[in-house]
Design a protein around this motif. Structure first.
Motif, PDB file in Angstrom:
ATOM      1  N   ALA A 205     -48.969  69.592  99.694  1.00 52.76           N
ATOM      2  CA  ALA A 205     -47.506  69.584  99.533  1.00 52.76           C
ATOM      3  C   ALA A 205     -46.914  70.895  99.041  1.00 52.76           C
ATOM      4  N   THR A 206     -47.718  71.921  98.799  1.00 53.50           N
ATOM      5  CA  THR A 206     -47.177  73.166  98.250  1.00 53.50           C
ATOM      6  C   THR A 206     -46.417  73.987  99.285  1.00 53.50           C
ATOM      7  N   LEU A 207     -46.611  73.695 100.563  1.00 50.47           N
ATOM      8  CA  LEU A 207     -45.989  74.497 101.622  1.00 50.47           C
ATOM      9  C   LEU A 207     -44.884  73.747 102.362  1.00 50.47           C
ATOM     10  N   LEU A 208     -44.488  72.594 101.872  1.00 50.88           N
ATOM     11  CA  LEU A 208     -43.438  71.828 102.519  1.00 50.88           C
ATOM     12  C   LEU A 208     -42.121  72.591 102.518  1.00 50.88           C
ATOM     13  N   THR A 209     -41.404  72.498 103.631  1.00 48.56           N
ATOM     14  CA  THR A 209     -40.061  73.073 103.746  1.00 48.56           C
ATOM     15  C   THR A 209     -39.145  72.007 104.332  1.00 48.56           C
ATOM     16  N   ASP A 210     -37.849  72.272 104.302  1.00 41.77           N
ATOM     17  CA  ASP A 210     -36.899  71.331 104.889  1.00 41.77           C
ATOM     18  C   ASP A 210     -37.181  71.129 106.371  1.00 41.77           C
ATOM     19  N   GLU A 211     -37.526  72.217 107.062  1.00 37.17           N
ATOM     20  CA  GLU A 211     -37.827  72.133 108.492  1.00 37.17           C
ATOM     21  C   GLU A 211     -39.044  71.238 108.745  1.00 37.17           C
ATOM     22  N   ILE A 212     -40.085  71.424 107.956  1.00 37.48           N
ATOM     23  CA  ILE A 212     -41.304  70.628 108.127  1.00 37.48           C
ATOM     24  C   ILE A 212     -41.019  69.162 107.840  1.00 37.48           C
ATOM     25  N   PRO A 231     -48.286  66.920  85.210  1.00 39.70           N
ATOM     26  CA  PRO A 231     -48.682  68.331  85.152  1.00 39.70           C
ATOM     27  C   PRO A 231     -50.024  68.608  84.488  1.00 39.70           C
ATOM     28  N   ASP A 232     -50.300  68.007  83.328  1.00 43.77           N
ATOM     29  CA  ASP A 232     -51.535  68.344  82.623  1.00 43.77           C
ATOM     30  C   ASP A 232     -52.778  67.918  83.379  1.00 43.77           C
ATOM     31  N   LEU A 233     -52.691  66.817  84.137  1.00 47.49           N
ATOM     32  CA  LEU A 233     -53.844  66.344  84.908  1.00 47.49           C
ATOM     33  C   LEU A 233     -53.919  67.016  86.268  1.00 47.49           C
ATOM     34  N   GLN A 234     -52.782  67.175  86.931  1.00 46.20           N
ATOM     35  CA  GLN A 234     -52.750  67.875  88.212  1.00 46.20           C
ATOM     36  C   GLN A 234     -53.281  69.296  88.058  1.00 46.20           C
ATOM     37  N   ASP A 235     -52.872  69.969  86.996  1.00 50.54           N
ATOM     38  CA  ASP A 235     -53.217  71.386  86.827  1.00 50.54           C
ATOM     39  C   ASP A 235     -54.588  71.612  86.201  1.00 50.54           C
ATOM     40  N   LYS A 236     -55.289  70.529  85.912  1.00 49.86           N
ATOM     41  CA  LYS A 236     -56.631  70.681  85.344  1.00 49.86           C
ATOM     42  C   LYS A 236     -57.606  71.244  86.369  1.00 49.86           C
ATOM     43  N   ARG A 237     -57.511  70.766  87.624  1.00 48.02           N
ATOM     44  CA  ARG A 237     -58.455  71.215  88.662  1.00 48.02           C
ATOM     45  C   ARG A 237     -57.798  71.573  89.992  1.00 48.02           C
ATOM     46  N   ARG A 238     -56.567  71.137  90.213  1.00 51.03           N
ATOM     47  CA  ARG A 238     -55.875  71.467  91.466  1.00 51.03           C
ATOM     48  C   ARG A 238     -55.056  72.735  91.238  1.00 51.03           C
ATOM     49  N   VAL A 239     -55.745  73.860  91.404  1.00 48.66           N
ATOM     50  CA  VAL A 239     -55.188  75.150  90.995  1.00 48.66           C
ATOM     51  C   VAL A 239     -55.219  76.153  92.147  1.00 48.66           C
ATOM     52  N   TYR A 240     -54.447  77.217  91.960  1.00 45.80           N
ATOM     53  CA  TYR A 240     -54.502  78.347  92.881  1.00 45.80           C
ATOM     54  C   TYR A 240     -55.727  79.201  92.569  1.00 45.80           C
ATOM     55  N   LYS A 241     -55.976  80.167  93.424  1.00 46.04           N
ATOM     56  CA  LYS A 241     -57.162  81.006  93.258  1.00 46.04           C
ATOM     57  C   LYS A 241     -57.127  81.828  91.967  1.00 46.04           C
ATOM     58  N   ASN A 242     -55.913  82.068  91.429  1.00 42.74           N
ATOM     59  CA  ASN A 242     -55.804  82.786  90.160  1.00 42.74           C
ATOM     60  C   ASN A 242     -55.876  81.862  88.948  1.00 42.74           C
ATOM     61  N   GLY A 243     -56.143  80.571  89.196  1.00 47.06           N
ATOM     62  CA  GLY A 243     -56.271  79.607  88.115  1.00 47.06           C
ATOM     63  C   GLY A 243     -54.983  78.928  87.716  1.00 47.06           C
ATOM     64  N   GLY A 245     -51.884  76.436  87.793  1.00 46.52           N
ATOM     65  CA  GLY A 245     -51.718  75.073  88.268  1.00 46.52           C
ATOM     66  C   GLY A 245     -50.714  74.972  89.400  1.00 46.52           C
ATOM     67  N   SER A 246     -50.792  73.886  90.164  1.00 47.45           N
ATOM     68  CA  SER A 246     -49.967  73.719  91.360  1.00 47.45           C
ATOM     69  C   SER A 246     -48.807  72.749  91.179  1.00 47.45           C
ATOM     70  N   TYR A 247     -48.728  72.062  90.041  1.00 52.04           N
ATOM     71  CA  TYR A 247     -47.727  71.001  89.897  1.00 52.04           C
ATOM     72  C   TYR A 247     -46.304  71.519  90.053  1.00 52.04           C
ATOM     73  N   ALA A 248     -45.994  72.612  89.399  1.00 49.99           N
ATOM     74  CA  ALA A 248     -44.618  73.109  89.411  1.00 49.99           C
ATOM     75  C   ALA A 248     -44.154  73.458  90.816  1.00 49.99           C
ATOM     76  N   VAL A 249     -45.052  73.903  91.651  1.00 55.19           N
ATOM     77  CA  VAL A 249     -44.707  74.220  93.040  1.00 55.19           C
ATOM     78  C   VAL A 249     -44.554  72.942  93.860  1.00 55.19           C
ATOM     79  N   MET A 250     -45.419  71.977  93.631  1.00 54.06           N
ATOM     80  CA  MET A 250     -45.414  70.732  94.408  1.00 54.06           C
ATOM     81  C   MET A 250     -44.209  69.848  94.120  1.00 54.06           C
ATOM     82  N   GLU A 251     -43.888  69.705  92.853  1.00 56.91           N
ATOM     83  CA  GLU A 251     -42.972  68.642  92.419  1.00 56.91           C
ATOM     84  C   GLU A 251     -41.618  68.638  93.138  1.00 56.91           C
ATOM     85  N   PRO A 252     -40.883  69.759  93.212  1.00 58.94           N
ATOM     86  CA  PRO A 252     -39.599  69.700  93.915  1.00 58.94           C
ATOM     87  C   PRO A 252     -39.752  69.448  95.415  1.00 58.94           C
TER      88      PRO A 252
END
Length: 484
Positions: A205-212, A231-243, A245-252
């Motif tokens: 879900a990190t790459l979703l756009t209105d068009e998609i 956030p605390d559980l999502q960002d524990k292991r579902r992370v970007y390559k720099n470590g 977390g992905s929650y803030a990008v996914m949520e909106p």
């Protein structure tokens, strides 16, 4: 004078359970559930303690109020489905049949890319337990390979009128342009041969756009989002390559998806790992706060040697929470309302259908995975693994390799499953999990056996209770699941 000994019978391939004060029997040989009246239940209970001759069983049932004819019919039915058996009567062995050579495909999982913008630490495709060998292979599927895959599915689907494509990765939406072009091509190709294609995809879900989102809704593409909770559980292991977390990008983006996708339900799939076991809090956040239609949970697939492996204490925590949500699911059903806990919904659906699996899933049977290069594998979890290639979209399935995979994966070939009453729904468990844990796709997942039996028992009791108190709900539920 020859003495003819009457055979004695004992309880066979069954599991007795109670729900809402009523007795039921689950027939493992048939995957079927029958309500037992008091008389039949009492005879089955006696058979659990000692053997009985045919005449003794008939007499016991007559004493409980059966006519002789009804008693004989009941015994005949129980014998036919191996609910009762006799060591003195030779039964046909339950050897696994030869797998069908030309079984029509129902679905393809198109791995449109083996690349991902996240680096989840437990990823089965890229993590410590990976079996993929992607070196030197295409990172992205080409339109030519995708179109050939569609043609292969249509040709291999036989008389099936509604074949299905699931788009997968890596991260699926990293190749959205291809996905869009494939859907448009497949719609026309299917219509040309009198069929209708359906679609689904899995995404982080990190790459979703209105068009998609608009395209997914317009094409009625089902969406499963891989997400592990707040956030605390999502960002524990579902992370970007720099470590990060992905929650803030996914949520909106998720909120836009759930609000804007009007044609199919949006579901979440949670991977449970060490420290990510608060099932209730995860469920409440995903279902109530974010608005997912259904939420399903699965323990991480791993070799058992990783730091994120669920230990016994973690599994106990998970199972306790599962039972809490299961009780909630039941309460909703008794009120005639749908609940969003997929782990119950999927099992109840299988019980309604009378599922009796020969294999754990459709992998290699009605479903195959396609890698970016066009290699065919049993499912998406074996994509790009050289030792599991079953053919190529340009040449079709290798019948010998497919037969070997299906023969070893048949529940009848798994010795430990032969006496397990839960095998109709489990069939030994995930092929990929078995390979990662035991090095053999045909090995039973013995580390989950007790848990599977306990969970199946819980779902049987839910089914029985609803069948007693609100059977109309099961009918509506079955119809709704059939449309999803």
């Amino acid at each position: 004078m020859t003495t003819i000994l009457a055979p004695k019978y004992r309880r066979g391939d069954i599991h007795l359970f109670e729900a809402d004060g009523a007795g039921f029997v689950y027939l493992a040989s048939a995957g079927a559930i029958f309500a037992l009246d008091e008389g039949a239940a009492s005879v089955m209970a006696v058979l659990g303690e000692r053997q009985m001759a045919y005449g003794e069983m008939v007499g016991a049932l007559v004493e409980k109020g059966y006519s002789r004819a009804d008693a004989e019919d009941l015994i005949r039915e129980l014998r036919a489905v191996r609910g009762i058996v006799s060591d003195e009567i030779r039964e046909a062995p339950l050897a696994p049949p030869a797998p069908p050579e030309d079984y029509p495909l129902q679905a393809l999982v198109l791995n449109v890319t083996n690349q991902c913008n996240l680096a989840c630490t437990y990823c089965y495709e890229f993590g410590a337990d990976k079996i993929a060998t992607p070196a030197g292979k295409p990172k992205y599927m080409t339109l030519e390979t995708a179109r050939t895959s569609v043609d292969f599915l249509l040709k291999s689907s036989g008389e099936r009128e509604v074949p299905h494509i699931t788009f997968f990765g890596g991260e699926t939406l990293m190749n959205f342009k291809l996905l869009r072009d494939v859907v448009l091509y497949a719609n026309e190709a299917a219509a040309a041969v009198g069929k209708r294609m359906t679609y689904s995809l899995t995404t982080n879900a990190t790459l979703l756009t209105d068009e998609i989102i608009q395209f997914l809704s317009d094409q009625a593409i089902g969406v499963t989002v891989s997400m592990d909770g707040p956030p605390d559980l999502q960002d524990k292991r579902r992370v970007y390559k720099n470590g990060k977390g992905s929650y803030a990008v996914m949520e909106p983006r998720l909120r836009k998806l759930i609000a804007g996708h009007k044609t199919r339900a949006i579901t979440a799939r949670v991977t449970l790992t060490e420290g990510v076991t608060d099932v209730i809090r995860i469920y409440r956040h995903l279902k109530d706060d974010l608005g997912f239609h259904e939420v399903g949970f699965a323990p991480v697939t791993d070799s058992g040697q990783q730091a994120y492996t669920l230990d016994d204490e973690g599994m106990d925590t998970v199972v306790a929470a599962f039972h809490e949500l299961a009780a909630e699911w039941l309460a909703y059903a008794l009120r005639g309302e749908m609940h969003g806990f997929s782990n119950v919904s999927e099992t109840i659906s299988e019980l309604i259908q009378g599922t009796n699996k020969s294999h754990p899933c459709g992998a290699g049977l009605g479903l195959v995975g396609v890698s970016p290069s066009g290699d065919l594998s049993p499912c998406h979890r074996f994509t790009d693994a050289d030792t599991h290639v079953l053919g190529h979209v340009t040449t079709g399935l290798d019948k010998e390799k497919r037969t070997d995979f299906l023969t070893r994966g048949h529940v009848g070939a798994k010795y430990e499953c032969a006496s397990c009453w839960a095998r109709p729904l489990c069939a030994g468990g995930c092929h990929h999990e078995a390979f990662v844990r035991y090095g053999d796709t045909g090995h039973a997942n013995l580390h989950y056996c007790d848990w599977i039996r306990e969970w199946t028992e819980a779902c049987l009791k839910i089914y029985g209770t609803v069948a007693q108190r609100n059977p109309e709900f099961l009918e509506r539920f079955a119809a709704r699941k059939g449309l999803s």
